[in-house]
Motif scaffolding. Structure first.
Motif, PDB file in Angstrom:
ATOM      1  N   ARG A  39      80.299  55.362  18.067  1.00 15.25           N
ATOM      2  CA  ARG A  39      79.668  56.539  17.463  1.00 15.25           C
ATOM      3  C   ARG A  39      78.245  56.216  17.021  1.00 15.25           C
ATOM      4  N   LEU A  40      78.061  55.068  16.390  1.00 12.07           N
ATOM      5  CA  LEU A  40      76.709  54.669  15.972  1.00 12.07           C
ATOM      6  C   LEU A  40      75.786  54.539  17.179  1.00 12.07           C
ATOM      7  N   ASP A  41      76.283  53.912  18.240  1.00 11.07           N
ATOM      8  CA  ASP A  41      75.480  53.765  19.458  1.00 11.07           C
ATOM      9  C   ASP A  41      75.096  55.119  20.021  1.00 11.07           C
ATOM     10  N   LYS A  42      76.064  56.071  20.030  1.00 14.38           N
ATOM     11  CA  LYS A  42      75.814  57.420  20.543  1.00 14.38           C
ATOM     12  C   LYS A  42      74.775  58.141  19.673  1.00 14.38           C
ATOM     13  N   LEU A  43      74.905  58.015  18.354  1.00 10.15           N
ATOM     14  CA  LEU A  43      73.977  58.677  17.433  1.00 10.15           C
ATOM     15  C   LEU A  43      72.569  58.093  17.545  1.00 10.15           C
ATOM     16  N   LEU A  44      72.482  56.783  17.731  1.00  8.83           N
ATOM     17  CA  LEU A  44      71.175  56.138  17.912  1.00  8.83           C
ATOM     18  C   LEU A  44      70.555  56.536  19.240  1.00  8.83           C
ATOM     19  N   ALA A  45      71.343  56.480  20.313  1.00  9.42           N
ATOM     20  CA  ALA A  45      70.837  56.826  21.647  1.00  9.42           C
ATOM     21  C   ALA A  45      70.416  58.292  21.717  1.00  9.42           C
TER      22      ALA A  45
END
Length: 155
Positions: A39-45
């Protein structure tokens, strides 16, 4: 990008406690560590989450005066003027706007005299044609995202 309830809960958690690690977030949210990381990776990307900067109180640093300046600039000079404003340390943010002013500038200063110095610096920027400044007396609603994140919880 569409956010769901888990995204909102994760962002609320990090808004309240930005120093939490992925493992602690997963424990508090009751989901797997890999889920939180994904989720963090998705939100950052997706550009939703832009980083984890510390919250800094500018008044505690000696910059107790906040002002907003409506800036009219010469046509075609927005990029150049914005770059010059970026070089002035007391300029905290600049927004391109509609209406009579072309840019809205939030700036800070240590005193009224210091504010005059900053204003003079801005007026000296080539392309700035007119500046109208208002001093903030208080901040009854500080910058916030919590109500938007809470809305993701649903009914």
């Amino acid at each position: 990008m569409t956010l769901d309830e888990l995204d909102g809960q994760l962002l609320l958690l990090l808004t309240d406690e930005p120093r939490l690690g992925v493992l602690e977030c997963s424990r508090r949210l009751g989901v797997a560590r890999g889920t939180v990381q994904a989720r963090l990776d998705k939100l950052l990307a997706g550009g939703v989450l832009t980083g984890f900067p510390p919250a800094v109180d500018l008044a505690a640093m000696g910059y107790g005066l906040t002002a907003f300046a409506s800036c009219e600039i010469a046509q075609g000079r927005r990029g150049v003027v914005a770059e010059r404003l970026r070089a002035i340390a007391e300029v905290c943010e600049v927004h391109a706007t509609t209406g009579q002013a072309d840019l809205l500038v939030r700036l800070v200063a240590r005193s009224n005299e210091d504010l005059q110095r900053v204003i003079d610096e801005i007026v000296d920027v080539e392309g700035v044609q007119r500046l109208a400044t208002s001093i903030a007396l208080s901040t009854p609603v500080p910058p916030r995202v919590r109500p938007l994140l809470e809305r993701l919880r649903g009914p």
